[in-house]
Enzyme design. Structure first.
Site, PDB file in Angstrom:
ATOM      1  CG  ASP A  38      20.609  21.571 -29.551  1.00  0.00           C
ATOM      2  OD1 ASP A  38      21.206  21.181 -28.526  1.00  0.00           O
ATOM      3  OD2 ASP A  38      19.852  22.549 -29.551  1.00  0.00           O
ATOM      4  CD  GLU A  53      -1.446  -2.396   1.780  1.00  0.00           C
ATOM      5  OE1 GLU A  53      -2.171  -3.393   1.730  1.00  0.00           O
ATOM      6  OE2 GLU A  53      -0.291  -2.399   2.261  1.00  0.00           O
ATOM      7  CG  ASP A  84      15.389  21.612 -31.576  1.00  0.00           C
ATOM      8  OD1 ASP A  84      15.818  20.974 -32.546  1.00  0.00           O
ATOM      9  OD2 ASP A  84      15.968  22.602 -31.094  1.00  0.00           O
TER      10      ASP A  84
END
Length: 942
Positions: free
Chosen positions: A351, A309, A666
């Protein structure tokens, strides 16, 4: 009618006559084609068009309502199982005769657990997501517009097709528009194309073709870096190129993280096992004569014993701890599960500009008279020096005078609360020209003084055909001079002489070859090379042909966007961690390779370089084969569609892909990736919206740090899973033993189990989730996407530790029952001996879990070597659990709730001895694993 087709949509504009695309028209014809006027729209016409085309803004990001987000917390399989169990228990309470208050307590407790877990999970998700919403819109808030023949400043959202806007250097372009006047205009299209270099724009017509390639058009989200212009808007809002990419990003699907898949699989298995075992026990006890309702409630209790739980709450808070740790390392995580996804990353598609580099062009070499002159310092701060400055003074003076950019010092009142761009030196205008100004300042030249001595009287702007820019200056006492800068090949063809060590010499073949060799050497280093020259002219307004012919070459300058100093170490760390780094950029292949070599992404002699054109020629199978080849890979001149296709191809191969980006181009790949990482300082709003993590410092090094933290999060999750599930065995085994031994009552009730799971287990599990990363976490390969959360090793530890606990608590239960001498059939739930026995079972689990928490802190290393006191939060959490257990044993209200009884000191001593035995056994297991390889039995894995 005139239809302007953009990447986003089509807008059909009113027109007096149909005609060709606006980019093919002369400037004076554009107004007619777009049903506009050089005086701008009237207020009435603008209002009508705004009502027709809508506001000039992108549609707001779709977000689930708070209620939907909260409701989503109840769809977890554990939550569903517990809700069903609670509902059935309520039903059982209603059917009981007489009704047992314990059944009602169990039903309420199970429902309370679900609500508590949902509240904690919702709070953590809400906090993480809302923290990331301090993002400014990319579309400028205001713009200058001609309305009713007058220049006005209006909200950008009020623009409509046909509006005439006025732009200057430093302005953001508020909509897609066609230039009708252009004065030395250059724009930065990085947000759309990924290319960081400024590109010149013209008001002249261009041949028909894709509108994005039209040199007389400007696009929403780009920036004017030089010059001034007037332009007529032809597309707004979602119909712009920027809006098209926004829609592409919106349609990209968000991928589930590896942990989401693992937890979902685990939940299905655990829930299935709990239901199966509960049903089996119900089938065993019912034929033995037990009442139906009591047997059913008993079976539910067994099921509750197997369902962890506290796991959802523990997992949420543990991930939140990772979020806060990453925030301290400049990585803002918007979704909790993204923390762990980073740790399983196998491929990073990064990039270049701004992530690997500083996004600040810097002159690093000057060449004049056959000699190279290194230039120190990086960025726009004029700090550094030029080797032998007198020898390149004329070269740098000409370069600075033939520039339109301005070098701005830090704002005088820019404190730490000011935007980052105002806290340092910055360039207004073209970044290449800014680099030339910085180099001139390093050589001791004051541009203001030089311009005062040689004021500019005429200019021939740069264009992509000539690849040159020329300015004419009055030079006191020496008439007029032209200074020219541009591409070396173009400029060299117009030179007849050369300045060689202060002496003017004819540019013969030998000297021409020396210049070409110097240019090639600089270019091979990945530098962007410009040449500068001069000549005297006859007057202040010479013909362009005269101004740019028979020139004297002054030399060459080589510049680059310098890599961030911390990136090389981060790349090396990722390599050690087995992560493949692929550069994906819109820049030229030579530039990309040069930067990749400087930061360590490329180390071999021949990396694989793939351009966008080559990607277009590859089908999916060919692309998959290309990516399957190990080695260094660069993707250059790529579009948003290319980037997303590459990400999808890696994912088909089973890779966990992280993607970095800052531009709107992008965004689709950022959203489609397993983990999208946007730039916080230089990134666009669309990119940050699409990503699940934002780098506040834009540095690749923060990605490496986040990967390290993500891996530690996964390790810690495994630690507290072992901790949580091992005691489930200790809860289940006594119940099974009692069933098969014929004992009529349960050794531990469901309410007691919930007290252990939530009262005694959650805090130690959280403390385990806060364990710092192990020292070698980045020296291990990334785990496979197919690796199970419950691996063989994890299951082995759960069974080993849980088995020891189960034997201990089962033994103390039956020892206490047998010591009383009372027959099994005479026991009732209110019998003192029975209450003492079940109290010892609950306390035995709590005490052994304290020692278990210490044991699972390390996989192989001895916990004594790490230090028992090195995690004080764990000790405090364990102490709280034991104190809570003591309260349950001794306080009358809690005794009534849990049906417990006070324990004697000797009972606690016995339980502590069993707990210590668990720690000793685990230390012995670790010692066995640490033995030197030579002493291991043949074939045993290390």
């Amino acid at each position: 009618m005139v239809t302007t087709a953009t990447g986003g949509a089509e807008q059909t504009l009113p027109s007096r006559t149909p005609g060709p695309p606006v980019q093919t028209l002369a400037a004076r014809e554009v107004f007619t084609a777009l049903d506009a006027s050089a005086r701008g729209l009237t207020s009435a016409d603008a209002a009508a068009r705004r009502a027709r085309f809508g506001p000039n803004e992108l549609p707001p990001a779709r977000r689930r309502s708070l209620w939907r987000e909260l409701a989503g917390q109840f769809t977890d399989l554990f939550a569903v199982v517990l809700l069903i169990a609670s509902a059935i228990t309520f039903l059982a309470y209603g059917l009981q005769e007489p009704r047992e208050v314990g059944t009602l307590q169990l039903a309420v407790a199970i429902a309370g657990v679900v609500v508590l877990n949902a509240g904690i999970g919702f709070a953590q998700e809400y906090s993480a997501e809302r923290t990331a919403e301090s993002l400014q819109a990319m579309v400028p808030h205001t713009c200058r517009v001609l309305r009713d023949g007058e220049r006005q400043e209006l909200p950008a959202r009020d623009l409509s097709p046909g509006d005439v806007i006025v732009l200057e250097a430093g302005d953001a372009v508020p909509a897609d528009c066609r230039l009708v006047e252009a004065h030395e205009v250059s724009v930065n299209n990085a947000a759309l194309t990924g290319e960081s270099d400024a590109v010149a724009r013209t008001a002249d017509p261009v041949p028909a073709g894709p509108v994005l390639e039209a040199r007389n058009c400007l696009f929403m989200g780009t920036d004017v870096v030089a010059g001034s212009a007037k332009a007529v808007v032809f597309a707004t809002g979602a119909a712009t190129e920027f809006g098209g990419i926004f829609r592409l990003a919106s349609s990209a699907t968000r991928q589930k993280t590896p942990l989401q898949l693992q937890v979902a699989s685990m939940a299905r298995r655990v829930a299935g096992a709990a239901l199966a075992i509960g049903a089996a026990l119900f089938a065993v006890r019912l034929p033995a004569g037990q009442p139906f309702v009591e047997t059913f409630v008993f079976s539910l209790g067994v099921m509750v014993a197997l369902v962890p739980e506290g796991l959802p709450a523990t997992l949420s808070v543990s991930l939140a701890i990772g979020v806060r740790r990453m925030a301290r390392r400049h990585a803002l995580v918007k979704q909790l599960l993204a923390v762990e996804a980073l740790g399983s990353t196998t491929v990073v598609c990064t990039d270049k500009t701004g992530t690997l580099t500083q996004a600040e062009m810097t002159v690093v070499q000057a060449w004049a008279g056959g000699v190279r002159h290194p230039v120190s310092g990086v960025g726009y701060a004029p700090e550094g020096e030029v080797a032998d400055p007198p020898l390149v003074r004329d070269l740098l003076r000409a370069s600075a005078l033939c520039s339109n950019a301005r070098l701005l010092p830090p704002s005088a009142d820019a404190g730490t609360s000011a935007p980052a761009e105002f806290r340092g030196w910055r360039v207004l205008g073209d970044t290449t020209e800014g680099a030339l100004l910085v180099a001139a300042a390093k050589a001791g030249l004051d541009r203001a003084v030089e311009e005062a001595a040689a004021p500019r009287v005429a200019e021939y702007p740069f264009d992509s055909v000539r690849k040159l820019m020329s300015t004419v200056h009055g030079d006191a006492g020496r008439g007029y001079r032209t200074y020219v800068k541009g591409a070396p090949q173009e400029l060299l063809a117009r030179c007849t002489t050369i300045d060689w060590g202060g002496e003017r010499r004819p540019l013969n073949e030998g000297l021409r070859a020396a210049v070409i060799a110097a240019n090639d050497e600089l270019a091979s280093q990945g530098l962007r090379v410009l040449a500068a020259a001069w000549r005297p002219v006859s007057g202040p307004r010479p013909a362009q042909e005269e101004a740019e012919s028979e020139l004297t070459l002054l030399g060459l300058v080589g510049m680059l966007d310098p890599p961030r100093p911390e990136v090389s170490d981060a790349v090396a760390a990722c390599r050690r961690a087995g992560i493949r780094i692929v550069m994906v950029t819109g820049d030229h292949p030579l530039t990309a390779e040069a930067v990749a070599r400087r930061v360590g992404i490329v180390t071999g002699p021949a990396p694989t370089v793939v351009t966008g054109d080559r990607l277009d020629a590859l089908d999916d199978d060919a692309l998959d084969r290309l990516l399957a080849v190990p080695g260094e890979l660069l993707m250059c001149r790529v579009s948003p569609e290319h980037k997303m296709r590459v990400v999808s191809a890696f994912q088909r191969r089973g890779e966990v892909v992280a993607v970095t980006g800052d531009g709107a181009n992008d965004a689709p790949a950022l959203k489609h990736a397993d983990i999208g990482v946007a730039m916080g300082a230089s990134g666009t709003d669309v990119a940050r919206e699409a990503a699940v993590m934002v780098l506040l410092d834009d540095s690749f090094a923060s990605i490496a740090a986040a990967v390290r933290l993500g891996r530690s999060v996964y390790q810690n999750i495994r630690k507290f899973l072992i901790y949580l599930f091992s005691h489930n065995i200790a809860e289940l085994v006594p119940i099974l033993a009692a069933t098969f031994a014929g004992f009529p009552l349960v050794p531990i009730s469901a309410v007691q189990i919930l007290a252990i799971d939530l009262g005694s287990d959650v805090l130690p599990a959280l403390a385990l989730g806060a364990e710092p990363p192990e020292s070698d976490v980045m020296d291990r390969p990334p785990r496979s996407r197919r690796e199970r959360l419950f691996s063989t090793a994890v299951m082995g530890r759960i069974l080993f530790l849980g088995g020891i606990q189960a034997l201990g608590v089962t033994a103390v239960f039956f020892w206490h029952i047998h010591a009383s001498g009372v027959p099994y059939s005479d026991f009732t739930k209110h019998d003192l001996v029975y209450r003492e026995a079940i109290t010892m079972v609950q306390a035995g689990i709590v005490v052994s879990q304290f020692f278990n928490a210490l044991a699972v802190r390390t996989d192989r290393q001895s916990v004594f070597r790490v230090g028992l006191l090195s995690n004080p939060w764990l000790l405090a959490a364990g102490g709280f659990g034991i104190a809570l257990m003591a309260a349950i044993s001794y306080l009358p209200p809690l005794q009534s709730l849990f049906n417990t009884a006070p324990l004697a000191a000797s009972d606690w001593a016995v339980l502590a001895a069993f707990g210590a035995l668990l720690l000793v056994a685990e230390e012995a297991r670790k010692w066995w694993l640490r033995r030197p390889r030579a002493t291991r039995p043949k074939g045993e894995a290390r």
